[in-house]
Design a protein around this motif. Structure first.
Motif, short mmCIF file in Angstrom:
data_model
loop_
_atom_site.label_atom_id
_atom_site.label_comp_id
_atom_site.label_asym_id
_atom_site.label_seq_id
_atom_site.Cartn_x
_atom_site.Cartn_y
_atom_site.Cartn_z
N THR A 151 57.05 22.80 35.74
CA THR A 151 56.62 24.05 35.12
C THR A 151 55.25 23.88 34.47
O THR A 151 54.39 24.76 34.55
CB THR A 151 57.67 24.50 34.07
OG1 THR A 151 58.92 24.65 34.72
CG2 THR A 151 57.27 25.80 33.40
N LYS A 152 55.03 22.75 33.85
CA LYS A 152 53.76 22.47 33.20
C LYS A 152 52.62 22.41 34.23
O LYS A 152 51.55 22.96 34.02
CB LYS A 152 53.85 21.16 32.42
CG LYS A 152 52.72 20.89 31.48
CD LYS A 152 53.03 19.67 30.63
CE LYS A 152 52.03 19.53 29.52
NZ LYS A 152 52.35 18.41 28.63
N GLU A 153 52.87 21.73 35.34
CA GLU A 153 51.87 21.65 36.40
C GLU A 153 51.57 23.03 36.98
O GLU A 153 50.41 23.36 37.25
CB GLU A 153 52.34 20.70 37.50
CG GLU A 153 52.36 19.24 37.08
CD GLU A 153 53.09 18.35 38.05
OE1 GLU A 153 52.70 17.16 38.14
OE2 GLU A 153 54.06 18.79 38.71
N LEU A 154 52.61 23.83 37.17
CA LEU A 154 52.40 25.20 37.67
C LEU A 154 51.55 26.01 36.69
O LEU A 154 50.70 26.80 37.11
CB LEU A 154 53.74 25.88 37.92
CG LEU A 154 54.53 25.36 39.11
CD1 LEU A 154 55.94 25.95 39.11
CD2 LEU A 154 53.82 25.66 40.41
N GLY A 155 51.77 25.81 35.41
CA GLY A 155 50.97 26.48 34.39
C GLY A 155 49.51 26.07 34.46
O GLY A 155 48.61 26.91 34.35
N TYR A 156 49.27 24.78 34.66
CA TYR A 156 47.89 24.29 34.79
C TYR A 156 47.22 24.91 36.02
O TYR A 156 46.06 25.32 35.98
CB TYR A 156 47.85 22.76 34.94
CG TYR A 156 48.18 21.99 33.68
CD1 TYR A 156 47.80 22.45 32.42
CD2 TYR A 156 48.86 20.79 33.76
CE1 TYR A 156 48.10 21.72 31.28
CE2 TYR A 156 49.16 20.05 32.61
CZ TYR A 156 48.77 20.53 31.38
OH TYR A 156 49.05 19.80 30.26
N ILE A 157 47.95 24.97 37.12
CA ILE A 157 47.39 25.54 38.35
C ILE A 157 47.11 27.03 38.16
O ILE A 157 46.07 27.53 38.61
CB ILE A 157 48.31 25.27 39.55
CG1 ILE A 157 48.34 23.76 39.84
CG2 ILE A 157 47.84 26.05 40.79
CD1 ILE A 157 49.36 23.34 40.85
N ALA A 158 48.00 27.73 37.49
CA ALA A 158 47.77 29.16 37.21
C ALA A 158 46.50 29.34 36.39
O ALA A 158 45.69 30.25 36.66
CB ALA A 158 48.98 29.77 36.50
N ASP A 159 46.30 28.49 35.39
CA ASP A 159 45.08 28.55 34.58
C ASP A 159 43.85 28.26 35.43
O ASP A 159 42.82 28.94 35.29
CB ASP A 159 45.14 27.55 33.42
CG ASP A 159 46.10 27.95 32.32
OD1 ASP A 159 46.54 29.13 32.30
OD2 ASP A 159 46.44 27.09 31.49
N MET A 160 43.94 27.26 36.30
CA MET A 160 42.81 26.92 37.16
C MET A 160 42.49 28.07 38.12
O MET A 160 41.32 28.37 38.37
CB MET A 160 43.09 25.63 37.94
CG MET A 160 43.05 24.40 37.05
SD MET A 160 43.13 22.83 37.95
CE MET A 160 44.79 22.87 38.61
N LEU A 161 43.52 28.71 38.66
CA LEU A 161 43.30 29.86 39.54
C LEU A 161 42.55 30.96 38.81
O LEU A 161 41.58 31.53 39.33
CB LEU A 161 44.63 30.40 40.07
CG LEU A 161 45.28 29.63 41.20
CD1 LEU A 161 46.73 30.08 41.38
CD2 LEU A 161 44.49 29.82 42.49
#
Length: 80
Positions: A14-24
């Motif tokens: 979930t944390k990694e997905l959050g980071y990717i969402a921020d990067m997007l």
């Protein structure tokens, strides 16, 4: 964990997905700002450079989207 062709990949956290969402979000914003700057610039060199940088941000965005799609099939279909 899913293995394909000798390569094993763990589902994203979930944390990694959050980071990717921020990067997007960041890549999208940066691309849009570069395009706006290119459109507002009167200097051809600045227009070219801004458009090149915008293209790189779009490419980064697309790569992040591909990463998410590759990992989508690893996500659990039901809460555990």
């Amino acid at each position: 964990m899913k293995c394909e062709g000798g390569i094993c990949v763990k589902p994203l956290t979930t944390k990694e997905l959050g980071y990717i969402a921020d990067m997007l979000s960041n890549e999208d914003l940066l691309a849009k700002r570069c395009v706006t700057l290119a459109n507002q610039s009167q200097t051809p060199e600045v227009k070219i450079m801004c458009n090149q940088v915008a293209s790189q941000h779009v490419q980064n965005y697309n790569q992040l989207q591909e990463l998410l799609q590759q990992h989508a099939n690893l996500a659990p279909t039901q809460a555990q």
